[in-house]
Design an enzyme around this catalytic site. Structure first.
Site, mmCIF file in Angstrom:
data_model
loop_
_atom_site.group_PDB
_atom_site.id
_atom_site.type_symbol
_atom_site.label_atom_id
_atom_site.label_comp_id
_atom_site.label_asym_id
_atom_site.label_seq_id
_atom_site.Cartn_x
_atom_site.Cartn_y
_atom_site.Cartn_z
ATOM 1 N N GLY A 131 12.076 -1.899 0.362
ATOM 2 C CA GLY A 131 12.380 -1.603 -1.073
ATOM 3 C C GLY A 131 12.115 -0.231 -1.512
ATOM 4 O O GLY A 131 12.848 0.143 -2.187
ATOM 5 N N SER A 132 11.231 0.479 -0.864
ATOM 6 C CA SER A 132 10.648 1.812 -1.394
ATOM 7 C C SER A 132 12.061 2.719 -0.992
ATOM 8 O O SER A 132 12.427 3.458 -1.623
ATOM 9 C CB SER A 132 9.581 2.538 -0.676
ATOM 10 O OG SER A 132 8.577 1.608 -0.712
ATOM 11 N N THR A 182 20.192 3.387 14.509
ATOM 12 C CA THR A 182 20.628 2.212 14.752
ATOM 13 C C THR A 182 19.927 1.347 13.905
ATOM 14 O O THR A 182 18.556 0.955 13.707
ATOM 15 C CB THR A 182 19.979 2.064 16.143
ATOM 16 O OG1 THR A 182 20.598 3.056 17.009
ATOM 17 C CG2 THR A 182 20.552 0.708 16.830
ATOM 18 N N GLN A 197 10.590 -7.894 -6.546
ATOM 19 C CA GLN A 197 9.966 -9.063 -6.881
ATOM 20 C C GLN A 197 10.473 -10.419 -7.266
ATOM 21 O O GLN A 197 10.194 -11.452 -7.491
ATOM 22 C CB GLN A 197 8.778 -8.619 -7.995
ATOM 23 C CG GLN A 197 7.523 -7.868 -7.453
ATOM 24 C CD GLN A 197 6.607 -8.495 -6.471
ATOM 25 O OE1 GLN A 197 6.213 -9.603 -6.388
ATOM 26 N NE2 GLN A 197 5.997 -7.723 -5.546
ATOM 27 N N CYS A 210 -1.450 -0.759 -3.487
ATOM 28 C CA CYS A 210 -1.223 0.964 -3.186
ATOM 29 C C CYS A 210 -2.391 1.601 -3.907
ATOM 30 O O CYS A 210 -3.041 2.710 -3.410
ATOM 31 C CB CYS A 210 0.073 1.145 -3.730
ATOM 32 S SG CYS A 210 1.485 -0.152 -3.679
ATOM 33 N N HIS A 258 10.155 -8.537 3.167
ATOM 34 C CA HIS A 258 8.833 -9.077 3.436
ATOM 35 C C HIS A 258 8.233 -9.747 2.083
ATOM 36 O O HIS A 258 7.252 -10.312 2.083
ATOM 37 C CB HIS A 258 7.887 -8.051 3.945
ATOM 38 C CG HIS A 258 7.423 -7.239 3.043
ATOM 39 N ND1 HIS A 258 6.119 -7.187 2.289
ATOM 40 C CD2 HIS A 258 8.110 -5.854 2.643
ATOM 41 C CE1 HIS A 258 5.996 -5.964 1.692
ATOM 42 N NE2 HIS A 258 7.026 -5.172 1.724
HETATM 43 C C1 LIG Z 1 6.839 -3.997 -2.601
HETATM 44 C C2 LIG Z 1 7.409 -3.652 -3.676
HETATM 45 C C3 LIG Z 1 8.229 -2.442 -3.357
HETATM 46 C C4 LIG Z 1 8.348 -1.630 -1.887
HETATM 47 O O1 LIG Z 1 8.992 -2.380 -1.103
HETATM 48 P P1 LIG Z 1 8.356 -2.043 0.319
HETATM 49 O O2 LIG Z 1 9.562 -2.827 1.277
HETATM 50 O O3 LIG Z 1 7.155 -2.439 0.701
HETATM 51 O O4 LIG Z 1 8.814 -0.493 0.536
HETATM 52 C C5 LIG Z 1 9.137 -1.787 -4.427
HETATM 53 N N1 LIG Z 1 9.004 -2.305 -5.691
HETATM 54 C C6 LIG Z 1 8.460 -3.491 -5.779
HETATM 55 C C7 LIG Z 1 8.506 -4.134 -7.179
HETATM 56 C C8 LIG Z 1 7.574 -3.979 -5.025
HETATM 57 O O5 LIG Z 1 6.859 -5.182 -5.339
#
Ligand SMILES: *Cc1c(COP(=O)(O)O)cnc(C)c1O
Length: 394
Positions: free
Chosen positions: A69-70, A236, A178, A323, A200
């Site tokens: 997500g990041s 990759t 989320q 975090c 995840h």
């Molecule tokens: C967990 C989360 C992220 C980050 O996702 P990662 O896969 O851990 O980098 C970004 N935005 C929200 C709202 C999240 O809950």
């Protein structure tokens, strides 16, 4: 043991584990290689892309696989900023309660001369589409607003915000990390131009996610190298992780209604149980929230102590976001909905898994109630409140 921290990460589903293991064992070729081994891996990769795309109403070529997500948030925002800059548009609209992957990217852009407007999310944790519209200017190049908040679980009126952005010709990105798997998502119907997701958070593996970007949007690569992912992300591909992500997503999307029907009554039972604790308050709107999310403030205690004592009782919960745990700053999300520092410090988030039971709910209510009482019994802050030396806020 009850795992009630599914907003931080989830347990992988059995079927996602099976896909992961089978792909690692059998399809280990490099998808960029031309011989059979490579082409088999390429097929797995492209099947996953088709599957992920169809589950959100997108086309396969609109899906870019990332490390999570990041990375997807960073790439979406940087890309929109670069596109805007070319046309002399350097204004971005977002909210104060975004994930740090969004907020820190915006802070970086601010240093590069972008003007950032952070909208109010109000006491209920919901942004109003008309306020988004009022904030749009001639030089606005992007609106980025999360679909569901990771701490307080509030769900934004995404389709309406999307419609406003479309009307004004402004790109719209949503961090749906989320929301996906809990809320029905159709990027075309909801006027979403870009969307971030992470495996995840929906029972897939860690370190893999995707960015949906509507065709025609020119993405900026964050990682230079080979020509993978249509030249927009070198390296990759994580074929086993991507395949397992597709399996996990298929499952959660199929079960959205079933999971909601199971979770909402349990969530609301826990909310009612915790609301009965004196001087407590639910954070975020009671109805417009994820079926899995419960977030409370309890006056006169520290969320961190509550969290550690709950761990002793076999409940894995969270206070603020993972975090920021370990730092003394209260959650920026709770401050954004107007909680004062002292109250924000006494917060607890329970994010339920789909396998949670009524008995788990009863156990958690009692565990939280007993622990809050215990902590208050020797809290000097609580003593001052009870003695009337400081006024109660909740
Ligand atoms: C967990 C989360 C992220 C980050 O996702 P990662 O896969 O851990 O980098 C970004 N935005 C929200 C709202 C999240 O809950």
């Amino acid at each position: 043991m009850i795992y009630a921290d599914n907003a931080a990460t989830t347990k992988m589903s059995e079927s996602a584990i099976q896909t992961l293991v089978a792909t690692i064992k059998e399809t280990y070729g490099n998808p960029s290689s031309l011989y059979e081994f490579g082409q088999k891996a390429k097929e797995v990769l492209e099947n996953a892309r088709e599957e992920v795309a169809s589950l959100i109403g997108a086309e396969p070529r609109e899906i870019l696989f990332t490390s999570g997500g990041s990375e997807a948030d960073n790439q979406a925002i940087i890309s929109a900023a670069k596109l805007g800059e070319k046309e002399g548009k350097k204004h971005i609209i977002s909210t104060a309660f975004e994930h740090h992957a969004v907020l820190h990217t915006l802070e970086k852009l601010k240093k590069e001369g972008f003007d950032i407007t952070l909208l109010d999310v109000h006491a209920n944790g919901i942004v109003l589409p008309e306020e988004v519209e009022a904030a749009i200017r001639e030089d606005t190049c992007l609106v980025t607003i999360m679909y569901a908040n990771n701490e307080i679980g509030t769900i934004q009126p995404i389709a309406e915000i999307g419609a406003v952005c479309r009307k004004h010709g402004v790109l719209f990105h949503t961090d749906a990390v989320q929301a996906i798997g809990h809320v029905k998502i159709d990027v075309k119907e909801q006027n979403i131009d870009m969307l971030s997701a992470s495996a995840h958070k929906f029972h897939g593996p860690k370190g893999v996610g995707f960015l949906y970007a509507k065709k025609g949007i020119r993405l900026t690569n964050l990682i230079e190298g080979g020509a993978q992912e249509r030249g927009k992300r070198a390296g990759t591909e994580n074929v086993p992780g991507i395949a397992a992500m597709a399996t996990a997503l298929r499952e959660v999307v199929k079960d959205i209604d079933k999971n909601r029907e199971h979770l909402v009554p349990i969530r609301d039972k826990i909310i009612a149980g915790l609301a009965a604790i004196p001087h407590s308050a639910l954070n975020g709107d009671a109805a417009q929230r994820l079926p899995s999310n419960i977030n409370f403030c309890f006056e006169g205690i520290e969320g961190e102590s509550l969290l550690l004592l709950l761990d002793d009782k076999g409940v894995a919960a969270s206070s603020g976001s993972a975090c920021t745990s370990g730092s003394l700053d209260p959650s920026h999300v709770l401050l954004a909905i107007g909680r004062v520092h002292d109250v924000a410090h006494g917060s607890l988030r329970l994010s339920l898994g789909e396998d949670v039971t009524e008995e788990d709910a009863d156990y958690m209510i009692k565990a939280v109630k007993d622990t809050v009482e215990y902590l208050r019994s020797f809290s000097p802050v609580w003593r001052n409140l009870v003695a009337g030396k400081t006024p109660f806020i909740l």
